[in-house]
Design an enzyme around this catalytic site. Sequence first.
Site, PDB file in Angstrom:
ATOM      1  N   THR A  79      36.222  45.412  42.718  1.00 10.71           N
ATOM      2  CA  THR A  79      37.115  45.538  41.566  1.00 10.71           C
ATOM      3  C   THR A  79      36.512  46.466  40.512  1.00 10.71           C
ATOM      4  O   THR A  79      35.420  46.223  40.011  1.00 10.71           O
ATOM      5  CB  THR A  79      37.399  44.163  40.958  1.00 10.71           C
ATOM      6  OG1 THR A  79      37.953  43.326  41.964  1.00 10.71           O
ATOM      7  CG2 THR A  79      38.362  44.290  39.798  1.00 10.71           C
ATOM      8  N   ASN A 117      24.810  36.660  36.408  1.00 15.94           N
ATOM      9  CA  ASN A 117      24.170  36.169  37.625  1.00 15.94           C
ATOM     10  C   ASN A 117      23.832  37.267  38.615  1.00 15.94           C
ATOM     11  O   ASN A 117      23.229  36.994  39.656  1.00 15.94           O
ATOM     12  CB  ASN A 117      25.075  35.132  38.303  1.00 15.94           C
ATOM     13  CG  ASN A 117      25.229  33.878  37.481  1.00 15.94           C
ATOM     14  OD1 ASN A 117      24.359  33.548  36.695  1.00 15.94           O
ATOM     15  ND2 ASN A 117      26.341  33.189  37.645  1.00 15.94           N
ATOM     16  N   ASP A 145      30.408  46.408  44.557  1.00 10.37           N
ATOM     17  CA  ASP A 145      31.512  45.514  44.232  1.00 10.37           C
ATOM     18  C   ASP A 145      32.819  46.253  44.515  1.00 10.37           C
ATOM     19  O   ASP A 145      32.823  47.461  44.735  1.00 10.37           O
ATOM     20  CB  ASP A 145      31.422  45.106  42.755  1.00 10.37           C
ATOM     21  CG  ASP A 145      32.361  43.957  42.414  1.00 10.37           C
ATOM     22  OD1 ASP A 145      32.910  43.352  43.354  1.00 10.37           O
ATOM     23  OD2 ASP A 145      32.543  43.697  41.225  1.00 10.37           O
TER      24      ASP A 145
END
Length: 998
Positions: free
Chosen positions: A338, A690, A336
């Site tokens: 961020t 998720n 990812d």
Amino acid sequence: MGKKVIDLEPETPYHTFSVEKTAQHYSTSITEGLSSSEAAARLKKYGANELQGNGGVKWYKVLWRQVANALVVILLIAAVLAFATGDFAEGGVILFIIIMNAAIGFWQEFNAEQTMEALRNMSSPTSKVIRDETRCTIPNNQAVPGDIMLFEDGDVIGADCRLFEVFNLETDEALLTGESLPVQKNLDHIESPDQPLGDRLNMVFSSTTVVKGRAKGIVTSTGMKSQIGKIATTLMSVDSDEQTPLQKRLNKMAYFVFLAALILVLIVFAVHKFQYSNEVAIYAISVSIAIIPEGLVAVVTLTMAFGVRRMAEVKAIVRRLSSLESLGAVTNICSDKTGTLTQSKMVAVRMWLPSDGFYRITGTGFVPEGDIFRQGDSTDGKHYEQDEQIPSGSGSNHYLRMIQTASLCNMSELHRTQHPETHGEWTAIGDPTEIALQVLAYKAGLAKPDMVANGFKLIAEFPFDSSVKRMSVLYQIPGSNMGPSEQMIFMKGATERVIGCCNYWRDGDNEHPIHSEKGTDGRAAFEAMITEKMNTLAEKGLRVLTLAYRKFEAAPGADLVHGLVREEVESDMVFLGLVGIYDPPRAESRPAVLSCYQAGVRVHMLTGDHPSTAAAIAKEVAIIPEELDAANSSLVMTAGQFDSMTDEQIDSLDELPRVVARCSPDTKVKMIAALHRRNLFAAMTGDGVNDSPSLKASNVGIAMGQSGSDVAKQAADIVLTDDNFATIVQAVAEGRRMFANIQKFVQHLMSANVAEIVVLIIGLAFKDNDGNSVFPMSPVEILFLNMITSSPPAMGLGLEPPSESNMREPPRSAKQGLFSFEVIMDTFIYGLAMGILSFVNFVIVVIAFNDGNFGSKCNSHYSPSCEGVFKARATSYATLTFLILAHAINCRSLRERGWTYANLSTLKQNKMLWMSIIVGSLLVFPVIYIPGLNENVFKHTGLTYEWGLVACVLVLFIAFAEIYKLIKRNVMKPLSLQESAEAKVDRSATDVDSFMVK
């Protein structure tokens, strides 16, 4: 070892309490929480928030594992045979070694289990609480009654709580009530103390999961007093008997070695024509002992424990041991952006409004100090002195509505602490993106607390969801100069997801429809305009959010809390403008990515950001070359582009995309599947609920410890406590180091075993005057070599620091076992060399210097006729001892020279290794020269001139090892990679000063 049961106060029906009564009962404040000192006192009073009898380290199980294995059985047989033949000294030594091995193994494994148990507890679900007026994350077992606990999507609730603030909260209570559907919570007062558990809607319970929404509650019960404690069960159990692939491979090796030992026993009896005698039996046991690496279990345990501890030191908590060894095979890291590649210290630095053009915002972090300047349509940001400063609380109506939306469509909290130690410091609670918007609102003079105090009332909330990538809130707006009291919907989110909900756009005080007019596609023109402005911001590396609003008119009598349909609410919106948020990359991200490329590991960035923003950050951290045209390259894709491709189309790509923007959880799963089809070994990061499928689908799932949900942490193999990409790279390096070290010490142990077997098997050819085989080494010598001489250096090799080429070598194949061709070749070549050299010294002493007199019954006791055999045996033992210790230096590297000054000088970095070599060398002398011990136990005697043979053979072996490695370096494929093109990316920092105001 049971835990002390702490008697708490009798069960209280907290669901019948008001919020005020609950807070008063536990002397807590719903806004300030407990102080750290009070929480510590309550932890002592109430005990840890954990279930009793749910595992822990059982000392008797660890001890049983030390004695219940084939190695100990063989040693016990040898001891019984020794006692049966009257050789009490040898039997006593074998028993002593059995006890010592069990004690050392027990101590190491028990400490290792305790260490790993503690680390597992660190990676268990955490709780977000308010203490000292500041939100903080604590280990779940430190939550105490009276704590103010916060929950959001994906959290596993850490304790029973009385709710006092709820927004669309639904929890899964199936493990308590059996109810499969989520339970929607509220704050309604309940009168009946006997209300069924499933109907206590103003309470949440430990170990249940937040399915939707968010809330705050007062902790009422912890540990065994919680509802889950009362039925004595837990969701977060950890299998302490988990076997890793490495341990399974070592078990297979143990079976192979055991089979080889049986074959060698048969060979010994076959040479003696299957005529049983105590001499033959003891020799057969000696041979079987020689091939079994008694210290292997202890060394593996120590190395694994050290690896887990090292990972914890670099802020990576290992939840599953299998992941520790799997890290060395990682070929691709999907990360990812961020908070992982970036600092997660977001600050709003730009705004764009159709009526006013661009705005520039100064200030950093979440300290609400800075100014807002209107730039018009200027985008260069170089002439700041010409900008128009907007005073706090003023501005155009369009500007104020924009700030109002940023402030209210926002669940973060910002306040200045009153705590004595941090008085006056600004703290923030919430998502970093929302904090950035809230800071912007404070700078503009429209802080959310002030607006709420002035009559703005939250009615309903539709939280951010990764599938829709937007958030909406419904507010009751008091009358103002912008209009009478009314209800208003405010929205923020990803641009393409927000403008799809908009049918109007605001220009000043006017709202214009987005539709086709006079043959012109008005929506296409509008979206083209927005895309142009969005790209202007995104190309600077800014994360772009879009804000929208609309007036809301509910039908009379409508249920505004539960009766709203999201799709209907989030429609017919009015576009307001764009906000550009900057999240600077971590300083260590770029070097870490370059290190990955040097190690043959490809880095992919999967982010929810706009493609231009994602590409800009990817260039800054060297994931893609800076000169790459991201708009026209298959290395940068949106999730829509990637998801629309068939598996065949993806497989036909020369290279999978390194940047996937607007990424959804399903996209991550598809990326993992694409990597697996290419036989690549992937690590995947995730933090949301998720993300669990992709974490489980990847070879190594890595969850974020700070921002990650508990559901993600439970699905992951490793949890990062600092959410830092550089930590992933350090973890990969540690995985490589550990696997390489295991190969080193297994090679060292097995080479020593091979050497002993060579000496003993060839020794069958020599018969004494009675026709019995002569032992070139006694059983006690063999045990001493295996346990005292060979095992400590092997442990030292298990603790070796990473080699210089550790992150310059390609990832090992995931199918590659512990024994590569090179490791097997080295084991036998070094073992044969050590065995032959040791046996040559035995032969020289007994034949050249003692006229080939093998004496009579020299295997069991000393006599003058056995002098030559005893000296030869001591020479062989001393030779093999020094060769094994010298071989530890060889094993530090498969191919690099071991006997250089530079390499030897690095020994000081590994205290265990050089101390074991020194102590092992010194122990040779008392073993050979102490009267009684030498002749009666070890069956050898003191040496004189024979030391010259030992020294000569040692020099020969060192020369042989260096020549052998030289040949390997010239003949075999190099281990290290050449620096890749990606690793040669310009290392100069990207200039971000053009839009960052300092």
